[in-house]
Design an enzyme around this catalytic site. Structure first.
Site, mmCIF file in Angstrom:
data_model
loop_
_atom_site.group_PDB
_atom_site.id
_atom_site.type_symbol
_atom_site.label_atom_id
_atom_site.label_comp_id
_atom_site.label_asym_id
_atom_site.label_seq_id
_atom_site.Cartn_x
_atom_site.Cartn_y
_atom_site.Cartn_z
ATOM 1 C CE LYS A 71 -2.255 -1.126 3.825
ATOM 2 N NZ LYS A 71 -1.686 -2.430 4.175
ATOM 3 N NE ARG B 159 -4.579 -1.144 9.669
ATOM 4 C CZ ARG B 159 -3.504 -0.589 9.128
ATOM 5 N NH1 ARG B 159 -3.464 0.684 8.848
ATOM 6 N NH2 ARG B 159 -2.444 -1.342 8.860
ATOM 7 N NE ARG C 75 6.756 -3.250 6.863
ATOM 8 C CZ ARG C 75 5.431 -3.219 6.711
ATOM 9 N NH1 ARG C 75 4.892 -2.813 5.575
ATOM 10 N NH2 ARG C 75 4.631 -3.611 7.676
ATOM 11 N NE ARG D 6 5.774 -0.846 10.751
ATOM 12 C CZ ARG D 6 4.699 -0.788 9.961
ATOM 13 N NH1 ARG D 6 4.814 -0.333 8.714
ATOM 14 N NH2 ARG D 6 3.527 -1.188 10.382
ATOM 15 N NE ARG E 99 0.988 -4.792 11.759
ATOM 16 C CZ ARG E 99 2.006 -4.551 10.932
ATOM 17 N NH1 ARG E 99 3.172 -5.122 11.136
ATOM 18 N NH2 ARG E 99 1.846 -3.747 9.919
HETATM 19 P P1 AMP Z 1 0.579 0.541 8.817
HETATM 20 O O1 AMP Z 1 1.777 1.417 8.707
HETATM 21 O O2 AMP Z 1 -0.535 0.926 7.905
HETATM 22 O O3 AMP Z 1 0.930 -0.931 8.752
HETATM 23 O O4 AMP Z 1 -0.008 0.793 10.295
HETATM 24 C C1 AMP Z 1 0.752 0.455 11.444
HETATM 25 C C2 AMP Z 1 -0.139 0.399 12.657
HETATM 26 O O5 AMP Z 1 -0.704 1.693 12.905
HETATM 27 C C3 AMP Z 1 -1.328 -0.534 12.558
HETATM 28 O O6 AMP Z 1 -1.013 -1.887 12.832
HETATM 29 C C4 AMP Z 1 -2.250 0.063 13.638
HETATM 30 O O7 AMP Z 1 -1.810 -0.260 14.935
HETATM 31 C C5 AMP Z 1 -2.021 1.562 13.438
HETATM 32 N N1 AMP Z 1 -2.977 2.110 12.454
HETATM 33 C C6 AMP Z 1 -2.705 2.602 11.225
HETATM 34 N N2 AMP Z 1 -3.824 3.017 10.608
HETATM 35 C C7 AMP Z 1 -4.846 2.758 11.480
HETATM 36 C C8 AMP Z 1 -6.255 2.944 11.434
HETATM 37 N N3 AMP Z 1 -6.871 3.426 10.344
HETATM 38 N N4 AMP Z 1 -6.978 2.565 12.517
HETATM 39 C C9 AMP Z 1 -6.395 2.068 13.620
HETATM 40 N N5 AMP Z 1 -5.081 1.857 13.721
HETATM 41 C C10 AMP Z 1 -4.300 2.193 12.672
#
Ligand code: AMP
Length: 225
Positions: free
Chosen positions: A13, A88, A127, A159, A170
């Protein structure tokens, strides 16, 4: 155009969001990146978000919805936006649907980048991220980096939520809370799916071609009115 990018963690993404942002000349808005920036800057939002992110849980809806609404009100979103990692949950999708008319906008498409769970775990474990600027790399594709960011020279680290154990959690969170959002957009007739297990450029070309079809249908709809 107003797009949301959906897909398992590691689906690409962020990568496709950056490419599409250049192509469409609209901002790429990643809620995960916004939370990580808040964590780096050390404020209360970052501290709160970190409690959830490090455990592989979702940040509560009210917090996530508020940061997105605030971001979409900024001037650079006037021509459109690409949301990556939001919505999400179904309540987030509903909140977005309610917020957009106030901004005079509607979603054009939800792009679902499909990969298998096995591929997601493999990519997540490869990653690394720059602890200074947040740039993301796949270690296997960039052996030349030697632990330093190509953008700013900062140290590359894994991360905290990319360990195998947290990544598996996740994936479960995705199936429980985010998968229903795909159904939500399918019912609205705006879900577009692409095979994300191909080279980056092929996935990108596929998305661009599908978006072009959507635009063409919109133009025909306008002309018929
Ligand atoms: P990502 O970088 O998109 O993988 O997001 C990393 C983490 O940020 C996710 O696993 C969630 O803990 C949090 N996060 C990101 N976007 C959202 C969202 N829309 N709603 C809730 N938590 C989020």
């Amino acid at each position: 155009m107003q797009l949301v990018l959906m897909g398992l963690p590691g689906a690409g993404k962020g990568t496709q969001g950056e490419l599409l942002s250049e192509q469409l000349d609209v901002p790429h808005i990643s809620t995960g990146a916004m939370f990580r920036a808040a964590i780096r800057s050390g404020g209360p939002l970052g501290a709160k978000a970190k409690e959830y992110i490090d455990r592989g849980e979702l940040v509560p809806d009210d917090i996530s919805i508020e940061i997105v609404k605030e971001r979409l009100r900024q001037d650079d979103c006037a021509r459109g936006f690409i949301l990556d990692g939001f919505p999400r949950t179904v309540p987030q999708a509903i909140a977005l649907d309610r917020a957009l008319p106030e901004l005079g906008k509607a979603l054009d498409a939800a792009v679902n980048i499909e990969i298998s769970e096995e591929e997601a775990v493999r990519r997540i474990s490869e990653r690394v991220i720059c602890s200074q600027c947040g740039a993301t790399y796949n270690r296997a594709h960039h052996p030349e980096l030697d632990g330093r960011c190509a953008e700013c020279g900062g140290p590359l680290v894994q991360r905290p939520d990319d360990t195998v154990e947290t990544a598996l959690h996740r994936l479960k969170v995705f199936m429980d809370q985010t998968h229903p959002v795909l159904t939500y957009y399918a019912e609205q007739g705006i879900l577009v799916s692409v095979d994300g297990e191909r080279p980056i450029d092929q996935v990108f070309q596929d998305i661009v071609a599908q978006l072009e079809k959507i635009r063409e249908a919109q133009r025909r709809g306008e002309a018929a009115r």
